[in-house]
Design a protein around this motif. Structure first.
Motif, PDB file in Angstrom:
ATOM      1  N   ALA A   8       1.899  -8.076   8.694  1.00 46.76           N
ATOM      2  CA  ALA A   8       2.028  -9.273   7.855  1.00 46.76           C
ATOM      3  C   ALA A   8       3.287  -9.198   7.005  1.00 46.76           C
ATOM      4  CB  ALA A   8       0.793  -9.426   6.966  1.00 46.76           C
ATOM      5  N   GLY A   9       3.579  -8.023   6.461  1.00 41.46           N
ATOM      6  CA  GLY A   9       4.791  -7.838   5.675  1.00 41.46           C
ATOM      7  C   GLY A   9       6.050  -7.999   6.504  1.00 41.46           C
ATOM      8  N   LEU A  10       6.032  -7.474   7.718  1.00 41.58           N
ATOM      9  CA  LEU A  10       7.186  -7.632   8.604  1.00 41.58           C
ATOM     10  C   LEU A  10       7.409  -9.108   8.949  1.00 41.58           C
ATOM     11  CD1 LEU A  10       6.668  -4.576  10.981  1.00 41.58           C
ATOM     12  CD2 LEU A  10       8.368  -4.825   9.150  1.00 41.58           C
ATOM     13  N   LEU A  11       6.325  -9.831   9.142  1.00 36.62           N
ATOM     14  CA  LEU A  11       6.451 -11.266   9.411  1.00 36.62           C
ATOM     15  C   LEU A  11       6.975 -12.013   8.190  1.00 36.62           C
ATOM     16  CD1 LEU A  11       3.294 -11.854  11.594  1.00 36.62           C
ATOM     17  CD2 LEU A  11       5.674 -12.172  12.291  1.00 36.62           C
ATOM     18  N   GLU A  12       6.703 -11.490   7.003  1.00 36.17           N
ATOM     19  CA  GLU A  12       7.267 -12.105   5.802  1.00 36.17           C
ATOM     20  C   GLU A  12       8.787 -11.973   5.808  1.00 36.17           C
ATOM     21  OE1 GLU A  12       6.899 -12.236   0.956  1.00 36.17           O
ATOM     22  OE2 GLU A  12       5.915 -10.592   2.012  1.00 36.17           O
ATOM     23  N   ILE A  13       9.274 -10.836   6.258  1.00 30.02           N
ATOM     24  CA  ILE A  13      10.723 -10.643   6.387  1.00 30.02           C
ATOM     25  C   ILE A  13      11.294 -11.652   7.383  1.00 30.02           C
ATOM     26  CG2 ILE A  13      12.543  -9.040   7.084  1.00 30.02           C
ATOM     27  CD1 ILE A  13      10.488  -6.770   6.330  1.00 30.02           C
ATOM     28  N   ALA A  73      -3.249  -5.182  -1.643  1.00 30.77           N
ATOM     29  CA  ALA A  73      -2.785  -5.905  -0.456  1.00 30.77           C
ATOM     30  C   ALA A  73      -1.633  -6.837  -0.795  1.00 30.77           C
ATOM     31  CB  ALA A  73      -3.935  -6.689   0.171  1.00 30.77           C
ATOM     32  N   TYR A  74      -1.776  -7.613  -1.847  1.00 36.39           N
ATOM     33  CA  TYR A  74      -0.749  -8.582  -2.184  1.00 36.39           C
ATOM     34  C   TYR A  74       0.535  -7.897  -2.639  1.00 36.39           C
ATOM     35  CZ  TYR A  74       1.533 -12.761  -3.859  1.00 36.39           C
ATOM     36  OH  TYR A  74       2.432 -13.771  -4.044  1.00 36.39           O
ATOM     37  N   SER A  75       0.408  -6.842  -3.421  1.00 34.60           N
ATOM     38  CA  SER A  75       1.589  -6.115  -3.889  1.00 34.60           C
ATOM     39  C   SER A  75       2.350  -5.474  -2.732  1.00 34.60           C
ATOM     40  CB  SER A  75       1.190  -5.025  -4.887  1.00 34.60           C
ATOM     41  OG  SER A  75       0.604  -5.594  -6.020  1.00 34.60           O
ATOM     42  N   VAL A  76       1.629  -4.859  -1.827  1.00 29.35           N
ATOM     43  CA  VAL A  76       2.275  -4.218  -0.683  1.00 29.35           C
ATOM     44  C   VAL A  76       2.914  -5.269   0.212  1.00 29.35           C
ATOM     45  CG1 VAL A  76       1.867  -2.854   1.409  1.00 29.35           C
ATOM     46  CG2 VAL A  76       0.867  -2.135  -0.778  1.00 29.35           C
ATOM     47  N   TRP A  77       2.225  -6.363   0.453  1.00 31.29           N
ATOM     48  CA  TRP A  77       2.757  -7.445   1.300  1.00 31.29           C
ATOM     49  C   TRP A  77       4.061  -7.997   0.728  1.00 31.29           C
ATOM     50  CZ3 TRP A  77       2.518 -12.977   0.348  1.00 31.29           C
ATOM     51  CH2 TRP A  77       2.795 -13.764   1.469  1.00 31.29           C
ATOM     52  N   THR A  78       4.059  -8.322  -0.554  1.00 30.96           N
ATOM     53  CA  THR A  78       5.269  -8.861  -1.161  1.00 30.96           C
ATOM     54  C   THR A  78       6.368  -7.803  -1.251  1.00 30.96           C
ATOM     55  OG1 THR A  78       4.449  -8.455  -3.400  1.00 30.96           O
ATOM     56  CG2 THR A  78       4.096 -10.650  -2.475  1.00 30.96           C
ATOM     57  N   GLY A  79       5.982  -6.557  -1.465  1.00 31.75           N
ATOM     58  CA  GLY A  79       6.965  -5.479  -1.535  1.00 31.75           C
ATOM     59  C   GLY A  79       7.675  -5.265  -0.213  1.00 31.75           C
ATOM     60  N   ILE A  80       6.899  -5.251   0.869  1.00 28.52           N
ATOM     61  CA  ILE A  80       7.512  -5.123   2.200  1.00 28.52           C
ATOM     62  C   ILE A  80       8.480  -6.279   2.432  1.00 28.52           C
ATOM     63  CG2 ILE A  80       7.085  -5.229   4.690  1.00 28.52           C
ATOM     64  CD1 ILE A  80       4.388  -3.796   4.114  1.00 28.52           C
ATOM     65  N   VAL A  85      10.096   0.346  -3.660  1.00 31.29           N
ATOM     66  CA  VAL A  85       9.530   1.279  -2.677  1.00 31.29           C
ATOM     67  C   VAL A  85       8.633   2.289  -3.371  1.00 31.29           C
ATOM     68  CG1 VAL A  85      10.084   3.099  -1.008  1.00 31.29           C
ATOM     69  CG2 VAL A  85      11.375   0.954  -0.989  1.00 31.29           C
ATOM     70  N   GLY A  86       9.069   2.806  -4.518  1.00 26.34           N
ATOM     71  CA  GLY A  86       8.231   3.731  -5.276  1.00 26.34           C
ATOM     72  C   GLY A  86       6.907   3.098  -5.672  1.00 26.34           C
ATOM     73  N   GLY A  87       6.951   1.842  -6.070  1.00 25.91           N
ATOM     74  CA  GLY A  87       5.724   1.117  -6.413  1.00 25.91           C
ATOM     75  C   GLY A  87       4.820   0.945  -5.212  1.00 25.91           C
ATOM     76  N   LEU A  88       5.406   0.677  -4.046  1.00 23.35           N
ATOM     77  CA  LEU A  88       4.601   0.529  -2.827  1.00 23.35           C
ATOM     78  C   LEU A  88       3.906   1.833  -2.470  1.00 23.35           C
ATOM     79  CD1 LEU A  88       7.025  -1.555  -0.590  1.00 23.35           C
ATOM     80  CD2 LEU A  88       4.967  -2.355  -1.746  1.00 23.35           C
ATOM     81  N   VAL A  89       4.632   2.937  -2.603  1.00 21.25           N
ATOM     82  CA  VAL A  89       4.039   4.250  -2.306  1.00 21.25           C
ATOM     83  C   VAL A  89       2.885   4.523  -3.267  1.00 21.25           C
ATOM     84  CG1 VAL A  89       4.477   6.738  -2.347  1.00 21.25           C
ATOM     85  CG2 VAL A  89       6.126   5.194  -1.251  1.00 21.25           C
ATOM     86  N   LEU A  90       3.094   4.231  -4.544  1.00 24.87           N
ATOM     87  CA  LEU A  90       2.012   4.440  -5.523  1.00 24.87           C
ATOM     88  C   LEU A  90       0.811   3.539  -5.227  1.00 24.87           C
ATOM     89  CD1 LEU A  90       4.018   4.846  -8.847  1.00 24.87           C
ATOM     90  CD2 LEU A  90       2.718   6.600  -7.632  1.00 24.87           C
ATOM     91  N   MET A  91       1.060   2.308  -4.838  1.00 24.06           N
ATOM     92  CA  MET A  91      -0.055   1.419  -4.491  1.00 24.06           C
ATOM     93  C   MET A  91      -0.826   1.938  -3.306  1.00 24.06           C
ATOM     94  SD  MET A  91      -0.833  -1.022  -6.335  1.00 24.06           S
ATOM     95  CE  MET A  91      -0.697  -2.696  -6.752  1.00 24.06           C
ATOM     96  N   ARG A  92      -0.116   2.464  -2.321  1.00 29.47           N
ATOM     97  CA  ARG A  92      -0.783   3.012  -1.137  1.00 29.47           C
ATOM     98  C   ARG A  92      -1.631   4.222  -1.513  1.00 29.47           C
ATOM     99  NH1 ARG A  92      -3.857   4.408   2.205  1.00 29.47           N
ATOM    100  NH2 ARG A  92      -3.365   5.012   4.317  1.00 29.47           N
ATOM    101  N   ILE A  93      -1.068   5.093  -2.353  1.00 28.23           N
ATOM    102  CA  ILE A  93      -1.811   6.293  -2.793  1.00 28.23           C
ATOM    103  C   ILE A  93      -3.014   5.906  -3.622  1.00 28.23           C
ATOM    104  CG2 ILE A  93      -1.668   8.332  -4.271  1.00 28.23           C
ATOM    105  CD1 ILE A  93       1.312   8.535  -3.396  1.00 28.23           C
ATOM    106  N   ALA A  94      -2.838   4.950  -4.507  1.00 27.53           N
ATOM    107  CA  ALA A  94      -3.913   4.564  -5.417  1.00 27.53           C
ATOM    108  C   ALA A  94      -4.885   3.565  -4.803  1.00 27.53           C
ATOM    109  CB  ALA A  94      -3.314   3.948  -6.693  1.00 27.53           C
ATOM    110  N   GLY A  95      -4.558   3.036  -3.599  1.00 23.33           N
ATOM    111  CA  GLY A  95      -5.350   1.987  -2.985  1.00 23.33           C
ATOM    112  C   GLY A  95      -6.783   2.357  -2.677  1.00 23.33           C
ATOM    113  N   GLY A  96      -7.045   3.627  -2.436  1.00 25.90           N
ATOM    114  CA  GLY A  96      -8.411   4.059  -2.166  1.00 25.90           C
ATOM    115  C   GLY A  96      -8.908   3.745  -0.771  1.00 25.90           C
ATOM    116  N   HIS A  97      -8.098   3.146   0.065  1.00 26.42           N
ATOM    117  CA  HIS A  97      -8.530   2.814   1.440  1.00 26.42           C
ATOM    118  C   HIS A  97      -7.610   3.473   2.409  1.00 26.42           C
ATOM    119  CE1 HIS A  97     -10.730  -0.362  -0.671  1.00 26.42           C
ATOM    120  NE2 HIS A  97     -11.528  -0.344   0.363  1.00 26.42           N
TER     121      HIS A  97
END
Length: 106
Positions: free
Chosen positions: A9-14, A58-65, A94-106
């Protein structure tokens, strides 16, 4: 699997952001169609990913990508500047995306 769907989904946003730039305000047909198709697909996949991922993650990672990817496309293919401050901004995203992924819990 939700993370893979979210990444697509993020790649399609690009894709849609880049095509929108090329559409010249939706006055060029080909890029306009690509924009709309990629946008619908991106939103649809984001919705699927949100079934199992937290909204904020999800929204943060999507917009970040999309933001980082659109920046890269702009620099590499459209001649936009890659100044130290812009590169720092992208590094922070990118640092924020990595933190979101780590903290995402999924």
């Amino acid at each position: 699997m939700a993370w893979v769907i979210l990444a697509v989904a993020g790649l399609l946003e690009i894709v849609w952001a880049s095509a929108m730039k090329k559409s010249e305000g939706f006055t060029v047909l080909g890029p306009s169609v690509v924009t709309l198709v990629a946008m619908v697909a991106s939103f649809g996949l984001l919705a699927v990913a949100m079934k199992s991922l937290p909204l904020g993650t999800a929204y943060s990672v999507w917009t970040g990508i999309g933001a980082v990817g659109a920046f890269a496309v702009g620099v590499v293919f459209m001649g936009e500047a890659a100044t130290p401050m812009r590169l720092l901004a992208v590094a922070l995203i990118v640092g924020g995306l990595v933190l979101m992924r780590i903290a995402g819990g999924h």
